[in-house]
Scaffold this active site. Structure first.
Site, short mmCIF file in Angstrom:
data_model
loop_
_atom_site.label_atom_id
_atom_site.label_comp_id
_atom_site.label_asym_id
_atom_site.label_seq_id
_atom_site.Cartn_x
_atom_site.Cartn_y
_atom_site.Cartn_z
N GLY A 97 0.85 -1.17 0.00
CA GLY A 97 0.00 0.00 0.00
C GLY A 97 0.89 1.23 0.00
CD GLN A 110 3.82 6.15 2.32
OE1 GLN A 110 2.87 5.60 1.79
NE2 GLN A 110 4.78 5.48 2.94
CB CYS A 144 5.34 2.69 7.24
SG CYS A 144 4.88 4.15 6.30
CG LEU A 145 7.38 1.43 1.38
CD1 LEU A 145 7.03 1.70 -0.07
CD2 LEU A 145 8.49 0.39 1.47
CG HIS A 155 -0.58 1.89 7.11
ND1 HIS A 155 0.34 1.46 8.06
CD2 HIS A 155 0.14 2.61 6.21
CE1 HIS A 155 1.54 1.93 7.75
NE2 HIS A 155 1.45 2.62 6.62
CD GLU A 156 -0.97 2.81 2.60
OE1 GLU A 156 -0.45 3.95 2.58
OE2 GLU A 156 -0.32 1.79 2.86
CG HIS A 187 0.61 7.31 5.08
ND1 HIS A 187 1.76 7.75 5.69
CD2 HIS A 187 0.79 5.97 4.89
CE1 HIS A 187 2.59 6.73 5.89
NE2 HIS A 187 2.02 5.63 5.42
NI NI Z 1 2.85 3.71 5.43
#
Ligand code: NI
Length: 192
Positions: A83, A88, A136-137, A178-179, A182
């Protein structure tokens, strides 16, 4: 979302082997796509703490939105994410991609076609919760057990602007939460 384990292919077959030729052409394809890999914002950067702006109606179906979505998808796949969210990539707009698939870390994760969600809005969250590991990236080398609603409904627009309303359970519901976090400037580590 990140998955440190990614598949690598090593082969020592003869150069003329049809499979090798096929893999080579795939590699060439991949290297073309690689030009679209984007830098990922890291924890501590202000962009990740902002509330992202909705995508405007005039942007729906635009070349820029499609290009952004392609680059987000390519970068997510290249980094073994399941995701990703536009902030990001330093784009403070309400766009996410949800792309669950089974991998060594989450062997029970359901396989799904990647879904791009524009202006996603969670309309319902179950009282029932579940706990699961997230990464998470934007927060490399950290993982944590996060409590999330087990079932959610999410309303969103497709890239072309078609309205959708879908219910997800379990792991996919977790990715959506989660997304969407963000987009509101929240990282999973803020929920530990
Ligand atoms: Ni993330």
């Amino acid at each position: 979302w990140s998955n440190a384990l990614c598949k690598g292919y090593a082969f020592n077959a003869m150069a003329t082997h049809p499979l090798l030729v096929m893999l080579r052409s795939r590699q060439i394809l991949r290297s073309k796509i690689m030009t679209e890999i984007l830098a990922v914002a890291q924890r501590g950067e202000a962009i990740l703490t902002l509330k992202a702006a909705p995508v405007a109606e005039s942007e729906l179906g635009s070349a820029w939105l499609n290009q952004l979505s392609n680059a987000m998808y390519t970068t997510m796949m290249q980094r073994s994410g399941v995701g990703i969210a536009a902030p990001q990539f330093y784009i403070s707009k309400r766009i996410i991609i949800v792309a669950s698939r089974a991998n060594p870390r989450y062997p029970d994760a359901p396989d799904m076609d990647a879904v791009v969600m524009v202006n996603p809005e969670i309309t319902q969250m179950s009282d029932a919760t579940c706990i699961g590991e997230e990464g998470c990236l934007s927060v490399p080398d950290a993982r944590g057990e996060v409590v999330r609603a087990e079932t959610i409904s999410v309303k969103y627009l497709s890239l072309a602007g078609e309205p959708k309303h879908v219910t997800y359970h379990g792991f996919v519901a977790r990715i959506v939460q989660h997304e969407v976090d963000h987009l509101d400037g929240i990282l999973f580590v803020d929920r530990l």
